[in-house]
Design a protein around this motif. Structure first.
Motif, short mmCIF file in Angstrom:
data_model
loop_
_atom_site.label_atom_id
_atom_site.label_comp_id
_atom_site.label_asym_id
_atom_site.label_seq_id
_atom_site.Cartn_x
_atom_site.Cartn_y
_atom_site.Cartn_z
N VAL B 37 0.58 -1.14 0.28
CA VAL B 37 0.15 -0.19 0.07
C VAL B 37 0.93 1.43 0.13
O VAL B 37 0.72 2.10 -0.67
CB VAL B 37 -0.83 -0.32 0.78
CG1 VAL B 37 -1.69 1.31 1.14
CG2 VAL B 37 -1.98 -0.79 0.97
N CYS B 38 2.15 1.31 0.72
CA CYS B 38 3.05 2.47 1.10
C CYS B 38 4.21 2.11 0.14
O CYS B 38 5.19 3.31 -0.61
CB CYS B 38 3.19 2.41 2.54
SG CYS B 38 1.25 3.31 2.92
N ASN B 80 0.06 -2.50 -7.98
CA ASN B 80 1.63 -1.20 -6.91
C ASN B 80 2.00 -2.87 -6.49
O ASN B 80 3.34 -2.72 -6.09
CB ASN B 80 0.20 -1.33 -5.35
CG ASN B 80 -0.06 -0.50 -5.61
OD1 ASN B 80 0.54 0.56 -5.74
ND2 ASN B 80 -1.38 0.33 -4.15
N GLY B 126 8.09 1.73 9.92
CA GLY B 126 7.85 0.93 8.59
C GLY B 126 6.23 2.34 8.22
O GLY B 126 6.17 2.28 9.09
N THR B 127 6.25 2.00 7.25
CA THR B 127 5.20 2.36 6.36
C THR B 127 3.79 1.90 6.69
O THR B 127 3.16 1.55 5.98
CB THR B 127 5.31 2.43 4.97
OG1 THR B 127 4.83 1.55 4.46
CG2 THR B 127 6.85 2.95 4.30
N ASP B 128 3.91 1.74 8.19
CA ASP B 128 2.94 0.81 8.69
C ASP B 128 2.25 1.43 10.15
O ASP B 128 3.55 1.31 10.99
CB ASP B 128 2.57 -0.85 8.37
CG ASP B 128 1.20 -1.08 8.35
OD1 ASP B 128 0.28 -1.23 8.07
OD2 ASP B 128 0.76 -1.49 9.93
N ILE B 144 5.95 5.35 9.97
CA ILE B 144 6.17 6.27 9.36
C ILE B 144 5.13 6.38 8.00
O ILE B 144 4.69 5.29 7.48
CB ILE B 144 7.64 6.70 9.24
CG1 ILE B 144 8.07 5.52 8.53
CG2 ILE B 144 8.36 6.87 10.44
CD1 ILE B 144 9.35 6.15 8.04
N GLY B 145 5.26 7.50 7.70
CA GLY B 145 4.49 7.98 6.43
C GLY B 145 5.77 7.67 5.28
O GLY B 145 6.51 7.60 5.20
N ASN B 146 5.30 7.54 3.96
CA ASN B 146 5.84 7.62 2.40
C ASN B 146 6.84 8.37 2.60
O ASN B 146 8.21 8.03 2.15
CB ASN B 146 4.86 7.92 1.56
CG ASN B 146 4.72 6.74 1.20
OD1 ASN B 146 3.72 6.09 2.10
ND2 ASN B 146 3.06 6.72 -0.35
#
Ligand code: SF4
Lengths: 188, 432
Positions: B37-38, B80, B126-128, B144-146
């Protein structure tokens, strides 16, 4: 972040989570394709139950059917705005929809951080329970330097909390620009 | 200066002898994890900022695990995964777990420990948001975010504000009917969905000392549901035995100093905690199972990083042994390892899988599946006004699909007992 952000208010309640901001089924569009990314704007806040959308009355869609952008510019929230997942698609979707600032009583950490490091929207905090004062559709003027929001429609104004340490990242245009300006990263 | 575990890890990774809550520090990252997803957004920003030919800072430290939208016809979701695949190839990534190959794992937060990527004393981003699960191993782990992840990809560093620590002390021997999920639902119900915002949540006490790694993961998994930045359990022999069996990398264990400062200390006697649920539509909408017993249900769901580990399925099988479910019951093993364990592990004379099949459950492929709703053809997704009891971690409006559905969060015992009766049921009825 502009010095003055003005436009109409869209009011929501407490604990607006990222699934309400942009439901998971929509996390599949390309973020960097100019046409495809418009979908994020179109579906922003589509997870908010309609009776809680656009307070105090509710039942006000954030975006009118068939449109890609919202007529609102500033979102008013309550406590714990942006809780839930780490999806950066959330502040991004608000930006794509035309939102420039959110004013809330508090933020969930990752949403707050994403808003700033990506410079998508300006997340202001306030001790005032603005969701009880401001009505969806009110005309607002937010002075991001003085941290004051004026409700032009109701002729009232409120002090917001200073942005603090993160202000230079937000004004600089995000974490990359900040790191380049401070010499941590090479200039492009 | 006395410090907590979290403060010590952040001090070490920022090259300082000490840090205090509120300090903004740049830290070195040991592992970065991303998923389908990210990951695509992260890789896009990485290229935009560092150039099309840029190489990631350290490919040994990057783990890419597709897990969210796997078994779907949704063309964008499948695209994706192709983006992850292309990036892994281009960067020659050693730790990419592709769909449709024997390497495929399933839910990242369960796969990470299985593959030995969670180690005491380290920093994991992690992006989650449920990256906090890995705090169970005595490391600093957070979501964290992208944009932040792309920054890490290029530099191996990120800024963090050092959090204050809240301490949660659990004492007593876990009663047979209680699970780690009940404890964390009790904590979130007490402090609220923003009760730990920006803070570390430290779990300790005699109950935690005798917990398995999987139970500690369940606790740390849900700290984000209280707004927490990270969860942490002090490493002990249980931790080091688990990690040494899966990783040969050196690591350092950190412990709270006796005179470390805490934001607050919360004490629980586990004998006073009852099987607990979170009612719709918030993880802090707490009730004892006994208060909502009899509530009519349409569906039960056992899966996710919170409630889809092998111990969760063994617990459910103990209840379902020799029983039939009265409502649609969906079983989704978090990872392929869990799916294979289900076929091997026995409760009495039957495998866990046999017990589920004989009970009439529907068993899906390893992935996040309906935990976050996902595309409309997702296994177990709530597409209408169903009332569901689930071992997952979130029940915000529409989280598992339709805005009209209602989700109760509960332990695998409670979900299994409720599946068998068709209404919310106290698992204590099965332990007499
Ligand atoms: S199982 Fe659910 S909570 Fe866990 S990573 Fe997947 S979507 Fe997120």
């Amino acid at each position: 972040m502009k010095p003055i952000i003005s436009g109409k208010a869209f009011v929501l309640g407490n604990d607006i989570d990222t699934d309400q901001i942009i439901p998971a089924a929509h996390l599949v569009y390309k973020l960097d394709d100019p046409e495809e990314k418009k979908n994020y704007g179109r579906y922003a806040f589509s997870g908010v139950p309609i009776e809680r959308s656009g307070l105090p009355e509710g039942n006000i869609p954030f975006i009118n059917e068939g449109n890609w952008k919202s007529e609102y510019t500033i979102v008013i929230g309550g406590k714990n705005f942006g809780c839930g997942s780490s999806r950066e698609h959330a502040p991004f979707a608000l930006q794509v929809a035309g939102i420039e600032a959110v004013i809330a009583e508090g933020y969930a950490r990752i949403f707050y951080r994403n808003s700033i490091d990506g410079a998508f929207i300006a997340p202001f905090e306030t001790a005032h329970q603005l969701l009880k004062e401001i009505r969806t559709g009110d005309d607002l003027e937010l002075d991001t330097t003085k941290c004051i929001v004026k409700n032009i429609t109701q002729k009232k104004e409120y002090q917001l909390n200073p942005l603090g340490d993160i202000e230079h990242i937000l004004r600089g245009g995000g974490i990359f620009e900040y790191a380049r300006a401070s010499g941590m990263l090479q200039k492009k | 200066m006395p410090m907590t575990i979290t403060e010590k890890i952040l001090a070490k990774h920022s090259g300082r002898s000490s840090v205090q809550p509120g300090d903004n520090v740049w830290i070195d990252v040991d592992v970065l994890m991303t998923h389908d997803v990210c990951g695509p957004g992260t890789f896009g920003i990485f290229k935009r900022e560092f150039g099309n030919d840029a190489k990631v800072w350290d490919k040994e430290k990057l783990v890419v695990i597709p897990d969210h939208y796997i078994f779907t016809k949704d063309m964008h979701a499948n695209r994706n995964i192709q983006i992850l695949r292309d990036f892994a190839k281009e960067q020659d990534l050693p730790y990419y777990y592709d769909v449709g190959t024997p390497r495929y794992k399933g839910v990242c937060h369960v796969a990470m420990p299985e593959e030995g990527f969670t180690r005491p004393g380290e920093v994991l981003f992690g992006t989650d948001s449920h990256t906090c699960t890995a705090g169970a191993f005595g490391e600093f782990a957070t979501g964290i975010g992208n944009t932040d992840a792309a920054f890490v990809l290029g530099t191996g560093k990120l800024w963090v504000k050092v959090p204050e620590t809240m301490k949660f002390v659990f004492e007593g021997k876990m009663p047979k009917y209680l699970m780690a999920k009940d404890l964390i639902l009790a904590v979130i119900g007490k402090i609220g969905v923003d009760g730990a915002t920006y803070r570390a949540m430290d779990f300790c006490g005699s109950t935690i000392d005798s917990m398995t790694m999987e139970d500690r993961m369940t606790l740390c998994n849900m700290v984000i549901e209280a707004g927490g930045k990270n969860g942490i359990c002090a490493p002990d022999k249980t931790t080091t035995d688990y990690v040494r069996a899966r990783s040969n990398k050196q690591f350092e264990c950190f412990y709270n100093d006796d005179d470390a400062k805490y934001h607050s200390v919360h004490r629980f006697n586990v004998n006073e905690i009852e099987p607990t649920v979170a009612k719709p539509h918030s993880p802090d909408n707490k009730a004892a199972v006994s208060e909502v017993a009899g509530t009519k249900l349409d569906r039960a769901y056992i899966g996710s990083c919170t409630g889809g580990k092998i111990s969760d399925f063994i617990a459910a099988a103990e209840i379902m042994y020799g029983e039939k479910v009265k409502i649609d019951t969906f079983i989704v093993p978090a990872t392929m390892d869990v799916a294979s364990e289900i076929r091997k592990t026995k409760v009495k004379d039957k495998t866990v899988m046999q017990i589920f099949e004989e009970a009439g459950c529907r068993i899906g492929d390893s992935s996040c599946a309906a935990c976050l709703g996902g595309p409309s053809d997702t296994f177990g997704r709530l597409n209408g006004a169903e009332v569901c009891i689930s071992t997952t971690n979130r029940n915000f409006p529409g989280r598992m699909g339709s805005k009209n559905s209602q989700v109760y969060l509960a332990s695998p015992y409670t979900v299994a007992a409720s599946a068998v009766k068709g209404v919310i049921t106290n698992p204590r009825e099965f332990f007499n």
